[in-house]
Write a protein that holds these residues in place. Structure first.
Motif, PDB file in Angstrom:
ATOM      1  N   MET A 190       0.847  -1.191   0.000  1.00  0.00           N
ATOM      2  CA  MET A 190       0.000   0.000   0.000  1.00  0.00           C
ATOM      3  C   MET A 190       0.883   1.241   0.000  1.00  0.00           C
ATOM      4  SD  MET A 190      -3.282   0.979   2.400  1.00  0.00           S
ATOM      5  CE  MET A 190      -2.598   0.043   3.731  1.00  0.00           C
ATOM      6  N   ASN A 191       0.516   2.204  -0.814  1.00  0.00           N
ATOM      7  CA  ASN A 191       1.243   3.468  -0.904  1.00  0.00           C
ATOM      8  C   ASN A 191       0.822   4.395   0.223  1.00  0.00           C
ATOM      9  OD1 ASN A 191       2.648   5.704  -1.850  1.00  0.00           O
ATOM     10  ND2 ASN A 191       0.938   6.311  -3.181  1.00  0.00           N
ATOM     11  N   LEU A 192       1.717   4.658   1.168  1.00  0.00           N
ATOM     12  CA  LEU A 192       1.378   5.530   2.290  1.00  0.00           C
ATOM     13  C   LEU A 192       1.834   6.950   2.018  1.00  0.00           C
ATOM     14  CD1 LEU A 192       2.220   3.440   5.484  1.00  0.00           C
ATOM     15  CD2 LEU A 192      -0.035   4.031   4.586  1.00  0.00           C
ATOM     16  N   VAL A 193       0.970   7.899   2.314  1.00  0.00           N
ATOM     17  CA  VAL A 193       1.287   9.317   2.160  1.00  0.00           C
ATOM     18  C   VAL A 193       1.310   9.933   3.553  1.00  0.00           C
ATOM     19  CG1 VAL A 193       0.459  11.503   1.202  1.00  0.00           C
ATOM     20  CG2 VAL A 193       0.147   9.384  -0.092  1.00  0.00           C
ATOM     21  N   ARG A 194       2.326  10.707   3.848  1.00  0.00           N
ATOM     22  CA  ARG A 194       2.371  11.412   5.143  1.00  0.00           C
ATOM     23  C   ARG A 194       2.043  12.873   4.939  1.00  0.00           C
ATOM     24  NH1 ARG A 194       5.039   8.406   9.004  1.00  0.00           N
ATOM     25  NH2 ARG A 194       6.131   6.597   8.137  1.00  0.00           N
ATOM     26  N   PHE A 195       1.266  13.425   5.861  1.00  0.00           N
ATOM     27  CA  PHE A 195       1.044  14.873   5.823  1.00  0.00           C
ATOM     28  C   PHE A 195       0.892  15.401   7.247  1.00  0.00           C
ATOM     29  CE2 PHE A 195      -3.578  15.025   6.626  1.00  0.00           C
ATOM     30  CZ  PHE A 195      -3.950  13.719   6.331  1.00  0.00           C
ATOM     31  N   GLY A 196       1.292  16.663   7.440  1.00  0.00           N
ATOM     32  CA  GLY A 196       1.199  17.275   8.758  1.00  0.00           C
ATOM     33  C   GLY A 196      -0.142  17.955   8.927  1.00  0.00           C
ATOM     34  N   VAL A 197      -0.640  17.964  10.156  1.00  0.00           N
ATOM     35  CA  VAL A 197      -1.909  18.626  10.454  1.00  0.00           C
ATOM     36  C   VAL A 197      -1.675  19.591  11.610  1.00  0.00           C
ATOM     37  CG1 VAL A 197      -4.305  18.303  11.202  1.00  0.00           C
ATOM     38  CG2 VAL A 197      -3.213  16.592   9.735  1.00  0.00           C
ATOM     39  N   SER A 198      -2.079  20.842  11.437  1.00  0.00           N
ATOM     40  CA  SER A 198      -1.969  21.829  12.513  1.00  0.00           C
ATOM     41  C   SER A 198      -3.298  21.940  13.234  1.00  0.00           C
ATOM     42  CB  SER A 198      -1.600  23.204  11.924  1.00  0.00           C
ATOM     43  OG  SER A 198      -0.387  23.105  11.226  1.00  0.00           O
ATOM     44  N   LEU A 199      -3.250  21.822  14.558  1.00  0.00           N
ATOM     45  CA  LEU A 199      -4.475  21.892  15.351  1.00  0.00           C
ATOM     46  C   LEU A 199      -4.269  22.852  16.515  1.00  0.00           C
ATOM     47  CD1 LEU A 199      -5.376  18.106  15.908  1.00  0.00           C
ATOM     48  CD2 LEU A 199      -6.479  19.682  14.316  1.00  0.00           C
ATOM     49  N   PRO A 200      -5.321  23.536  16.948  1.00  0.00           N
ATOM     50  CA  PRO A 200      -5.233  24.286  18.206  1.00  0.00           C
ATOM     51  C   PRO A 200      -4.912  23.296  19.335  1.00  0.00           C
ATOM     52  CG  PRO A 200      -7.247  24.836  17.025  1.00  0.00           C
ATOM     53  CD  PRO A 200      -6.629  23.665  16.315  1.00  0.00           C
ATOM     54  N   GLY A 201      -4.144  23.744  20.321  1.00  0.00           N
ATOM     55  CA  GLY A 201      -3.697  22.866  21.399  1.00  0.00           C
ATOM     56  C   GLY A 201      -4.816  22.100  22.077  1.00  0.00           C
ATOM     57  N   GLU A 202      -5.895  22.823  22.403  1.00  0.00           N
ATOM     58  CA  GLU A 202      -6.984  22.174  23.138  1.00  0.00           C
ATOM     59  C   GLU A 202      -7.653  21.084  22.284  1.00  0.00           C
ATOM     60  OE1 GLU A 202     -10.207  24.694  24.505  1.00  0.00           O
ATOM     61  OE2 GLU A 202     -11.297  22.870  25.099  1.00  0.00           O
ATOM     62  N   LEU A 203      -7.808  21.368  20.979  1.00  0.00           N
ATOM     63  CA  LEU A 203      -8.427  20.384  20.080  1.00  0.00           C
ATOM     64  C   LEU A 203      -7.550  19.131  19.990  1.00  0.00           C
ATOM     65  CD1 LEU A 203     -10.836  19.897  18.184  1.00  0.00           C
ATOM     66  CD2 LEU A 203      -9.500  20.944  16.349  1.00  0.00           C
ATOM     67  N   SER A 204      -6.239  19.358  19.907  1.00  0.00           N
ATOM     68  CA  SER A 204      -5.290  18.249  19.844  1.00  0.00           C
ATOM     69  C   SER A 204      -5.366  17.389  21.105  1.00  0.00           C
ATOM     70  CB  SER A 204      -3.881  18.812  19.655  1.00  0.00           C
ATOM     71  OG  SER A 204      -2.946  17.766  19.718  1.00  0.00           O
ATOM     72  N   GLN A 205      -5.446  18.043  22.262  1.00  0.00           N
ATOM     73  CA  GLN A 205      -5.539  17.304  23.532  1.00  0.00           C
ATOM     74  C   GLN A 205      -6.828  16.491  23.607  1.00  0.00           C
ATOM     75  OE1 GLN A 205      -5.154  20.304  26.570  1.00  0.00           O
ATOM     76  NE2 GLN A 205      -3.023  20.751  25.999  1.00  0.00           N
ATOM     77  N   ARG A 206      -7.907  17.106  23.159  1.00  0.00           N
ATOM     78  CA  ARG A 206      -9.196  16.394  23.194  1.00  0.00           C
ATOM     79  C   ARG A 206      -9.192  15.210  22.234  1.00  0.00           C
ATOM     80  NH1 ARG A 206     -14.330  20.157  22.942  1.00  0.00           N
ATOM     81  NH2 ARG A 206     -15.279  18.144  23.357  1.00  0.00           N
ATOM     82  N   PHE A 207      -8.546  15.407  21.064  1.00  0.00           N
ATOM     83  CA  PHE A 207      -8.473  14.306  20.101  1.00  0.00           C
ATOM     84  C   PHE A 207      -7.635  13.154  20.665  1.00  0.00           C
ATOM     85  CE2 PHE A 207      -6.453  12.193  16.425  1.00  0.00           C
ATOM     86  CZ  PHE A 207      -7.596  11.582  15.943  1.00  0.00           C
ATOM     87  N   ASP A 208      -6.515  13.498  21.314  1.00  0.00           N
ATOM     88  CA  ASP A 208      -5.669  12.455  21.915  1.00  0.00           C
ATOM     89  C   ASP A 208      -6.445  11.658  22.964  1.00  0.00           C
ATOM     90  OD1 ASP A 208      -3.626  13.207  20.280  1.00  0.00           O
ATOM     91  OD2 ASP A 208      -2.414  14.150  21.840  1.00  0.00           O
ATOM     92  N   ALA A 209      -7.214  12.374  23.784  1.00  0.00           N
ATOM     93  CA  ALA A 209      -8.017  11.691  24.811  1.00  0.00           C
ATOM     94  C   ALA A 209      -9.064  10.791  24.151  1.00  0.00           C
ATOM     95  CB  ALA A 209      -8.685  12.721  25.717  1.00  0.00           C
ATOM     96  N   LEU A 210      -9.659  11.299  23.063  1.00  0.00           N
ATOM     97  CA  LEU A 210     -10.712  10.541  22.374  1.00  0.00           C
ATOM     98  C   LEU A 210     -10.179   9.270  21.727  1.00  0.00           C
ATOM     99  CD1 LEU A 210     -13.711  10.484  21.451  1.00  0.00           C
ATOM    100  CD2 LEU A 210     -12.958  11.636  19.364  1.00  0.00           C
ATOM    101  N   TYR A 211      -9.044   9.372  21.011  1.00  0.00           N
ATOM    102  CA  TYR A 211      -8.579   8.167  20.300  1.00  0.00           C
ATOM    103  C   TYR A 211      -8.121   7.098  21.297  1.00  0.00           C
ATOM    104  CZ  TYR A 211      -3.389   8.634  20.357  1.00  0.00           C
ATOM    105  OH  TYR A 211      -2.073   8.676  20.705  1.00  0.00           O
ATOM    106  N   ARG A 212      -7.587   7.534  22.450  1.00  0.00           N
ATOM    107  CA  ARG A 212      -7.204   6.551  23.478  1.00  0.00           C
ATOM    108  C   ARG A 212      -8.441   5.887  24.067  1.00  0.00           C
ATOM    109  NH1 ARG A 212      -3.233  10.800  25.189  1.00  0.00           N
ATOM    110  NH2 ARG A 212      -1.316  10.226  24.124  1.00  0.00           N
TER     111      ARG A 212
END
Ligand code: NI
Length: 137
Positions: free
Chosen positions: A1-23
């Motif tokens: 499978m061809n994997l593509v990497r890309f960066g995503v910029s998020l506000p700090g609070e959104l990033s923290q909430r996403f980390d909590a959610l995926y865990r």
């Protein structure tokens, strides 16, 4: 499978909430969670109009209600080409649960589900549409 990497910029609070959610959702890492979020969005787009979809329909009803069982059976025979399977569970003395798998165009499956859910005596009904998977990697 061809994997593509890309960066995503998020506000700090959104990033923290996403980390909590995926865990909480038991994903191994952010990439796994983001891949599923993207697939979910793609499926949401895919299951419209004349697209071929799979429908999972739950119907909860009291089989003592007059003519209800006959109506549900007749409906399935009238649209037999759309019904893949029906599983009937006798939950208790009164209540039955049917789990029905459908396949067809999104608008047809939604209409069939709406009509069956609206039959008098159905206590609760819900349909979930999903992709046939052919366009998902
Ligand atoms: Ni039953």
């Amino acid at each position: 499978m061809n994997l593509v990497r890309f960066g995503v910029s998020l506000p700090g609070e959104l990033s923290q909430r996403f980390d909590a959610l995926y865990r909480k959702k038991k994903y191994a890492n952010r990439s796994e969670a983001i891949r599923d979020l993207i697939r979910h969005a793609l499926v949401e787009e895919e299951i419209e109009g004349d697209a071929l979809v799979i429908g999972v329909l739950n119907l909860l009803y009291d089989h003592h209600k007059r003519e209800l069982q006959d109506k549900l059976t007749l409906f399935q025979h009238n649209h037999h080409d759309k019904f893949i399977s029906t599983t009937h569970v006798h939950l208790d003395h009164d209540n039955c649960l049917e789990v029905i798998l459908l396949k067809g165009q999104a608008r047809e499956i939604k209409l069939i589900a709406d009509q069956m859910i609206a039959i008098t005596g159905v206590k609760h009904g819900q349909v979930y549409l999903t992709s046939t998977g052919k366009e998902l990697r």
